[in-house]
Design an enzyme around this catalytic site. Structure first.
Site, PDB file in Angstrom:
ATOM      1  N   TYR A   1       7.634   0.390  12.991  1.00 26.77           N
ATOM      2  CA  TYR A   1       6.727  -0.626  11.958  1.00 26.77           C
ATOM      3  C   TYR A   1       5.510   0.100  11.548  1.00 26.77           C
ATOM      4  O   TYR A   1       4.861   0.356  10.324  1.00 26.77           O
ATOM      5  CB  TYR A   1       6.638  -1.797  12.800  1.00 26.77           C
ATOM      6  CG  TYR A   1       5.778  -3.052  11.684  1.00 26.77           C
ATOM      7  CD1 TYR A   1       6.860  -3.892  10.718  1.00 26.77           C
ATOM      8  CD2 TYR A   1       4.738  -3.128  11.634  1.00 26.77           C
ATOM      9  CE1 TYR A   1       6.053  -4.611   9.874  1.00 26.77           C
ATOM     10  CE2 TYR A   1       3.998  -3.830  10.531  1.00 26.77           C
ATOM     11  CZ  TYR A   1       4.780  -4.644   9.745  1.00 26.77           C
ATOM     12  OH  TYR A   1       4.274  -5.607   8.927  1.00 26.77           O
TER      13      TYR A   1
ATOM     14  N   HIS B   1       4.486   1.736   7.812  1.00 24.01           N
ATOM     15  CA  HIS B   1       3.244   1.254   6.905  1.00 24.01           C
ATOM     16  C   HIS B   1       2.417   2.425   6.751  1.00 24.01           C
ATOM     17  O   HIS B   1       1.606   2.414   5.733  1.00 24.01           O
ATOM     18  CB  HIS B   1       2.689   0.174   7.631  1.00 24.01           C
ATOM     19  CG  HIS B   1       3.314  -1.291   7.301  1.00 24.01           C
ATOM     20  ND1 HIS B   1       4.584  -1.684   7.893  1.00 24.01           N
ATOM     21  CD2 HIS B   1       3.016  -2.197   6.464  1.00 24.01           C
ATOM     22  CE1 HIS B   1       4.858  -2.898   7.417  1.00 24.01           C
ATOM     23  NE2 HIS B   1       4.230  -2.991   6.446  1.00 24.01           N
TER      24      HIS B   1
ATOM     25  N   TYR C   1      -5.440  -5.836   1.966  1.00 24.28           N
ATOM     26  CA  TYR C   1      -4.411  -6.249   2.683  1.00 24.28           C
ATOM     27  C   TYR C   1      -4.548  -5.721   4.095  1.00 24.28           C
ATOM     28  O   TYR C   1      -4.384  -4.214   4.025  1.00 24.28           O
ATOM     29  CB  TYR C   1      -3.154  -5.763   1.854  1.00 24.28           C
ATOM     30  CG  TYR C   1      -2.081  -6.427   2.299  1.00 24.28           C
ATOM     31  CD1 TYR C   1      -1.773  -7.290   3.254  1.00 24.28           C
ATOM     32  CD2 TYR C   1      -0.673  -6.344   1.539  1.00 24.28           C
ATOM     33  CE1 TYR C   1      -0.658  -7.877   3.862  1.00 24.28           C
ATOM     34  CE2 TYR C   1       0.362  -7.219   1.849  1.00 24.28           C
ATOM     35  CZ  TYR C   1       0.575  -7.843   3.005  1.00 24.28           C
ATOM     36  OH  TYR C   1       1.537  -8.526   3.167  1.00 24.28           O
TER      37      TYR C   1
ATOM     38  N   TRP D   1      11.497  -2.846  -0.319  1.00 24.68           N
ATOM     39  CA  TRP D   1      10.796  -2.690   1.047  1.00 24.68           C
ATOM     40  C   TRP D   1      11.277  -3.747   1.975  1.00 24.68           C
ATOM     41  O   TRP D   1      11.462  -3.500   3.068  1.00 24.68           O
ATOM     42  CB  TRP D   1       9.227  -3.242   0.492  1.00 24.68           C
ATOM     43  CG  TRP D   1       8.463  -3.152   1.815  1.00 24.68           C
ATOM     44  CD1 TRP D   1       8.082  -4.081   2.482  1.00 24.68           C
ATOM     45  CD2 TRP D   1       7.925  -1.828   2.388  1.00 24.68           C
ATOM     46  NE1 TRP D   1       7.149  -3.440   3.600  1.00 24.68           N
ATOM     47  CE2 TRP D   1       6.859  -2.305   3.538  1.00 24.68           C
ATOM     48  CE3 TRP D   1       8.002  -0.397   2.071  1.00 24.68           C
ATOM     49  CZ2 TRP D   1       6.450  -1.132   4.331  1.00 24.68           C
ATOM     50  CZ3 TRP D   1       7.351   0.611   2.935  1.00 24.68           C
ATOM     51  CH2 TRP D   1       6.628  -0.012   4.128  1.00 24.68           C
ATOM     52  N   TRP D   2      11.527  -5.016   1.579  1.00 24.63           N
ATOM     53  CA  TRP D   2      12.065  -5.982   2.582  1.00 24.63           C
ATOM     54  C   TRP D   2      13.503  -5.332   3.079  1.00 24.63           C
ATOM     55  O   TRP D   2      13.797  -5.798   4.158  1.00 24.63           O
ATOM     56  CB  TRP D   2      12.557  -7.392   1.790  1.00 24.63           C
ATOM     57  CG  TRP D   2      11.337  -8.088   1.258  1.00 24.63           C
ATOM     58  CD1 TRP D   2       9.934  -7.953   1.718  1.00 24.63           C
ATOM     59  CD2 TRP D   2      11.400  -9.202   0.436  1.00 24.63           C
ATOM     60  NE1 TRP D   2       9.253  -8.939   1.067  1.00 24.63           N
ATOM     61  CE2 TRP D   2      10.228  -9.773   0.416  1.00 24.63           C
ATOM     62  CE3 TRP D   2      12.232 -10.065  -0.348  1.00 24.63           C
ATOM     63  CZ2 TRP D   2       9.569 -10.587  -0.362  1.00 24.63           C
ATOM     64  CZ3 TRP D   2      12.138 -11.189  -0.837  1.00 24.63           C
ATOM     65  CH2 TRP D   2      10.792 -11.719  -1.209  1.00 24.63           C
TER      66      TRP D   2
END
Length: 104
Positions: A18, A22, A41, A76-77
């Protein structure tokens, strides 16, 4: 500017992946977020539970909601789905948080 916060969930075995994904955020995803009025963000991980705390500032709720309909967001999802708790459309399960305190 509107402040938003939410909780999502990453699989405990996927913490490193993860983070890696990112760290290598796709340039077109970053551009689309900015195009939809997203600023500052951040996502924080609570390792004992796998909870992710997301904080972002947006220019409008409408522009933020439109982000979910973009091609890059859908890609992306799908890319992140194996690592997270997701909905049937591959979007991450996300619980909005209510702001109870802010010091400027």
């Amino acid at each position: 500017m509107l402040r938003k916060a939410s909780i999502m969930y990453v699989n405990k075995a996927a913490f490193d992946e993860y983070q890696r994904r990112h760290d290598e955020l796709w340039p077109d995803m970053a551009a689309e977020l900015k195009k939809h009025g997203v600023h500052h963000y951040s996502i924080f991980l609570h390792r004992p539970t796998g909870q992710l705390f997301a904080y972002l500032e947006i220019e409008s709720e409408e522009r933020w909601a439109e982000m979910a309909n973009t091609e890059v967001c859908r890609r992306w999802w799908a890319y992140m789905e194996p690592l997270m708790t997701t909905n049937p459309d591959a979007s991450p399960v996300s619980e909005d948080l209510d702001e109870v305190f802010y010091l400027e």
